[in-house]
Design a protein around this motif. Structure first.
Motif, PDB file in Angstrom:
ATOM      1  N   LEU A   1       5.695   6.699   8.072  1.00 19.19           N
ATOM      2  CA  LEU A   1       6.477   6.460   9.294  1.00 19.19           C
ATOM      3  C   LEU A   1       7.921   6.915   9.090  1.00 19.19           C
ATOM      4  CD1 LEU A   1       5.144   2.927  10.347  1.00 19.19           C
ATOM      5  CD2 LEU A   1       4.470   5.134  11.289  1.00 19.19           C
ATOM      6  N   GLU A   2       8.445   6.635   7.900  1.00 20.40           N
ATOM      7  CA  GLU A   2       9.817   7.037   7.569  1.00 20.40           C
ATOM      8  C   GLU A   2       9.937   8.563   7.576  1.00 20.40           C
ATOM      9  OE1 GLU A   2      13.269   4.754   6.816  1.00 20.40           O
ATOM     10  OE2 GLU A   2      11.222   4.122   7.148  1.00 20.40           O
ATOM     11  N   GLU A   3       8.983   9.198   6.932  1.00 19.09           N
ATOM     12  CA  GLU A   3       8.975  10.664   6.794  1.00 19.09           C
ATOM     13  C   GLU A   3       8.944  11.358   8.162  1.00 19.09           C
ATOM     14  OE1 GLU A   3       6.409  12.913   3.620  1.00 19.09           O
ATOM     15  OE2 GLU A   3       5.195  12.659   5.427  1.00 19.09           O
ATOM     16  N   LYS A   4       8.170  10.769   9.092  1.00 14.56           N
ATOM     17  CA  LYS A   4       8.015  11.382  10.422  1.00 14.56           C
ATOM     18  C   LYS A   4       9.064  10.870  11.409  1.00 14.56           C
ATOM     19  CE  LYS A   4       4.076  13.628   9.698  1.00 14.56           C
ATOM     20  NZ  LYS A   4       3.880  15.056   9.921  1.00 14.56           N
ATOM     21  N   LYS A   5      10.004  10.032  10.908  1.00 18.04           N
ATOM     22  CA  LYS A   5      11.055   9.462  11.777  1.00 18.04           C
ATOM     23  C   LYS A   5      10.447   8.671  12.947  1.00 18.04           C
ATOM     24  CE  LYS A   5      14.841  11.771  10.039  1.00 18.04           C
ATOM     25  NZ  LYS A   5      14.370  11.884   8.663  1.00 18.04           N
ATOM     26  N   ILE A   6       9.397   7.915  12.627  1.00 10.29           N
ATOM     27  CA  ILE A   6       8.742   7.061  13.631  1.00 10.29           C
ATOM     28  C   ILE A   6       9.301   5.646  13.469  1.00 10.29           C
ATOM     29  CG2 ILE A   6       6.528   6.061  14.377  1.00 10.29           C
ATOM     30  CD1 ILE A   6       5.215   8.667  13.215  1.00 10.29           C
ATOM     31  N   THR A   7       9.701   5.021  14.571  1.00 10.10           N
ATOM     32  CA  THR A   7      10.293   3.690  14.472  1.00 10.10           C
ATOM     33  C   THR A   7       9.310   2.700  13.856  1.00 10.10           C
ATOM     34  OG1 THR A   7       9.597   3.178  16.717  1.00 10.10           O
ATOM     35  CG2 THR A   7      11.841   3.977  16.457  1.00 10.10           C
ATOM     36  N   HIS A   8       9.857   1.742  13.114  1.00 11.40           N
ATOM     37  CA  HIS A   8       9.026   0.744  12.423  1.00 11.40           C
ATOM     38  C   HIS A   8       8.097   0.013  13.388  1.00 11.40           C
ATOM     39  CE1 HIS A   8      11.671   0.170   8.568  1.00 11.40           C
ATOM     40  NE2 HIS A   8      11.442   1.434   8.846  1.00 11.40           N
ATOM     41  N   ASN A   9       8.590  -0.284  14.584  1.00  9.95           N
ATOM     42  CA  ASN A   9       7.784  -1.086  15.521  1.00  9.95           C
ATOM     43  C   ASN A   9       7.170  -0.228  16.631  1.00  9.95           C
ATOM     44  OD1 ASN A   9      10.158  -0.496  16.793  1.00  9.95           O
ATOM     45  ND2 ASN A   9      10.508  -2.540  17.619  1.00  9.95           N
ATOM     46  N   HIS A  10       6.782   0.989  16.290  1.00 14.03           N
ATOM     47  CA  HIS A  10       6.108   1.869  17.262  1.00 14.03           C
ATOM     48  C   HIS A  10       4.850   1.160  17.789  1.00 14.03           C
ATOM     49  CE1 HIS A  10       3.902   5.259  18.960  1.00 14.03           C
ATOM     50  NE2 HIS A  10       4.993   6.009  18.845  1.00 14.03           N
ATOM     51  N   PRO A  11       4.646   1.163  19.110  1.00 17.92           N
ATOM     52  CA  PRO A  11       3.504   0.395  19.661  1.00 17.92           C
ATOM     53  C   PRO A  11       2.130   0.890  19.218  1.00 17.92           C
ATOM     54  CG  PRO A  11       4.577   1.738  21.366  1.00 17.92           C
ATOM     55  CD  PRO A  11       5.461   1.786  20.165  1.00 17.92           C
ATOM     56  N   HIS A  12       2.063   2.078  18.631  1.00 17.64           N
ATOM     57  CA  HIS A  12       0.774   2.593  18.165  1.00 17.64           C
ATOM     58  C   HIS A  12       0.508   2.289  16.687  1.00 17.64           C
ATOM     59  CE1 HIS A  12      -0.413   5.756  21.452  1.00 17.64           C
ATOM     60  NE2 HIS A  12      -0.201   4.554  21.932  1.00 17.64           N
ATOM     61  N   VAL A  13       1.364   1.480  16.074  1.00 16.94           N
ATOM     62  CA  VAL A  13       1.172   1.183  14.642  1.00 16.94           C
ATOM     63  C   VAL A  13       1.253  -0.324  14.394  1.00 16.94           C
ATOM     64  CG1 VAL A  13       1.932   1.614  12.269  1.00 16.94           C
ATOM     65  CG2 VAL A  13       2.258   3.386  14.018  1.00 16.94           C
ATOM     66  N   TYR A  14       0.160  -0.886  13.874  1.00 20.44           N
ATOM     67  CA  TYR A  14       0.134  -2.302  13.467  1.00 20.44           C
ATOM     68  C   TYR A  14      -0.401  -2.403  12.046  1.00 20.44           C
ATOM     69  CZ  TYR A  14       1.452  -5.336  17.322  1.00 20.44           C
ATOM     70  OH  TYR A  14       2.179  -6.033  18.247  1.00 20.44           O
ATOM     71  N   PHE A  15       0.138  -3.351  11.303  1.00 24.06           N
ATOM     72  CA  PHE A  15      -0.441  -3.766  10.029  1.00 24.06           C
ATOM     73  C   PHE A  15      -1.178  -5.081  10.303  1.00 24.06           C
ATOM     74  CE2 PHE A  15       3.169  -1.199   8.906  1.00 24.06           C
ATOM     75  CZ  PHE A  15       2.860  -0.582   7.702  1.00 24.06           C
ATOM     76  N   ALA A  16      -2.305  -5.315   9.602  1.00 21.95           N
ATOM     77  CA  ALA A  16      -3.044  -6.565   9.813  1.00 21.95           C
ATOM     78  C   ALA A  16      -3.617  -7.082   8.499  1.00 21.95           C
ATOM     79  CB  ALA A  16      -4.168  -6.364  10.829  1.00 21.95           C
ATOM     80  N   GLN A  17      -3.484  -8.394   8.320  1.00 24.01           N
ATOM     81  CA  GLN A  17      -4.104  -9.074   7.179  1.00 24.01           C
ATOM     82  C   GLN A  17      -4.795 -10.335   7.680  1.00 24.01           C
ATOM     83  OE1 GLN A  17      -0.534  -8.185   6.690  1.00 24.01           O
ATOM     84  NE2 GLN A  17      -1.326  -6.249   5.911  1.00 24.01           N
ATOM     85  N   LEU A  18      -5.505 -10.997   6.781  1.00 20.01           N
ATOM     86  CA  LEU A  18      -6.208 -12.225   7.129  1.00 20.01           C
ATOM     87  C   LEU A  18      -5.320 -13.433   6.865  1.00 20.01           C
ATOM     88  CD1 LEU A  18      -9.516 -11.247   5.315  1.00 20.01           C
ATOM     89  CD2 LEU A  18      -9.265 -11.416   7.787  1.00 20.01           C
ATOM     90  N   LEU A  19      -5.430 -14.434   7.714  1.00 19.28           N
ATOM     91  CA  LEU A  19      -4.697 -15.688   7.504  1.00 19.28           C
ATOM     92  C   LEU A  19      -5.025 -16.246   6.121  1.00 19.28           C
ATOM     93  CD1 LEU A  19      -2.910 -17.881   8.921  1.00 19.28           C
ATOM     94  CD2 LEU A  19      -5.033 -19.086   9.419  1.00 19.28           C
ATOM     95  N   GLY A  20      -3.971 -16.674   5.430  1.00 20.92           N
ATOM     96  CA  GLY A  20      -4.185 -17.292   4.121  1.00 20.92           C
ATOM     97  C   GLY A  20      -4.205 -16.335   2.966  1.00 20.92           C
TER      98      GLY A  20
END
Length: 394
Positions: A313-332
């Motif tokens: 994202l940094e390399e492509k100058k894409i904003t951290h909170n771009h609506p097309h990019v999410y990170f996801a993990q499991l609770l706990g």
């Protein structure tokens, strides 16, 4: 602001990772991961627990106060409010996941469909719940999907049954579209996945034209899924819709290899972890390269892959909170990823499973087993908790 000056997350920052946990909660998590790290308990526990539950011994309270509390939000949507608020304090969203599985009756499928729709309605207008999720096996019979995948000829009754599955899927995705709440369709076993993929593409074709609503899930521990994802992108471009990609490594490896060996067909699973990692990271690169017409949810507990996505994202100058990019993990799990990513302004959401304790037990046992089978996962969780306990002088 120049993107190059934006801070990248430090996944070793335990203060941020566990900021939401009280001293007591942190000690409880430490004790729990110690227990999970005991392979004997993880292997024998499910059988013993199921036996106790089936004969009506009152152990639900003990389960709810320990493993259930670590990995689940509650038994109902309302009970998840505490977890939703706690995650939100750290800038992390919630993915409400109704985790009842393995059912067979039409009545239960209708009830599950209605419950999934309730998660979408709950998410509507609440930025704390940015994405929702469901499994096709929650709304349709496994054996029916298996017959469809095997290209078997359906009886009239089976055809009628499948029309109901499609209708439930349509109702869920249309509600998501009407409410403006994105929804992910989870991946499952290879021998029912083609049917799921077909349904997911149909829903994306219908609802992803103006904005991202429906995601399909691609399991990169399969050696064919990187190519499938690229092929689906070409279909999406040709048909004029956004491809929704939830990217995971996968959850059924042992079962997949065992079935392939027993039935004498080539295993669909990558030859080794390095091959899975390669395809996962390649898929991240591909999605970021096509970020305008692919929306990605990077479902991963892998620090290297998470770090790679931040670099891309940094390399492509894409904003951290771009609506097309999410990170996801499991609770706990992997709070060091979730909360440190959120602290650097990335979009992050945790799967928050919920449902009646007895019905959610298969999910909980998978989580415990995953922690012991994924190399070093329990040790990593324990090490981070120990470091934070030491930092707090506990």
């Amino acid at each position: 602001m120049d993107l190059s000056t934006k801070k990248l997350p430090n996944f070793d920052n335990t203060e941020i990772a566990f900021r939401q946990k009280s001293n007591q909660e942190l000690k409880k998590a430490y004790w729990l991961f110690k227990m999970i790290g005991n392979n004997f308990l993880t292997k024998v526990g499910p059988a013993i627990t199921n036996f106790f539950l089936n004969i009506g011994l009152p152990i639900q309270g003990a389960i709810k106060a320990t493993i259930f509390q670590q990995f689940c939000g509650g038994e109902t949507i309302a009970e998840c409010d505490k977890a939703i608020a706690q995650l939100d304090k750290g800038g992390v969203g919630t993915i409400l996941d109704y985790s009842v599985e393995g059912e067979e009756e039409e009545r239960v499928f209708d009830e599950t469909c209605a419950e999934i729709i309730r998660t979408i309605v709950r998410a509507d207008g609440d930025p704390k719940i940015p994405i929702t999720v469901f499994k096709i096996t929650g709304i349709g019979r496994f054996a029916l999907l298996q017959k469809l995948d095997a290209k078997g000829t359906l009886t009239a009754a089976e055809q009628s049954e499948y029309e109901k599955v499609k209708l439930r899927c349509e109702m869920i995705c249309k509600t998501a579209y009407d409410r403006g709440v994105p929804i992910m369709i989870d991946a499952e076993e290879t021998w029912i996945q083609d049917t799921i993929d077909e349904l997911a593409l149909d829903m994306m074709r219908k609802y992803n034209r103006e904005r991202i609503i429906v995601y399909n899930t691609y399991q990169m521990y399969r050696h064919d899924k990187l190519a499938d994802m690229k092929a689906d992108h070409l279909i999406a471009k040709a048909d004029g819709f956004i491809l929704g990609v939830k990217m995971v490594r996968g959850a059924y490896m042992e079962k997949e290899r065992k079935r392939a060996a027993e039935m004498g067909y080539p295993s669909p699973i990558q030859p080794d972890k390095a091959a899975s990692d390669h395809d996962y990271n390649e898929s991240l690169r591909y999605c970021v390269d096509h970020i305008e017409d692919i929306a990605i949810v990077a479902g991963t507990h892998n620090e290297d892959s998470s770090r790679l996505l931040t670099y891309l994202l940094e390399e492509k100058k894409i904003t951290h909170n771009h609506p097309h990019v999410y990170f996801a993990q499991l609770l706990g799990m992997s709070d060091n990823l979730s909360f440190n990513l959120a602290d650097s302004n990335y979009n992050v959401a945790k799967y928050v499973p919920y449902g009646p304790i007895k019905a959610v037990m298969p999910y909980l046992f998978r989580r415990a087993q995953e922690n012991t089978s994924v190399a070093g996962q329990t040790g990593r969780e324990l090490g981070l908790i120990e470091r934070e306990l030491k930092r707090r002088k506990l």
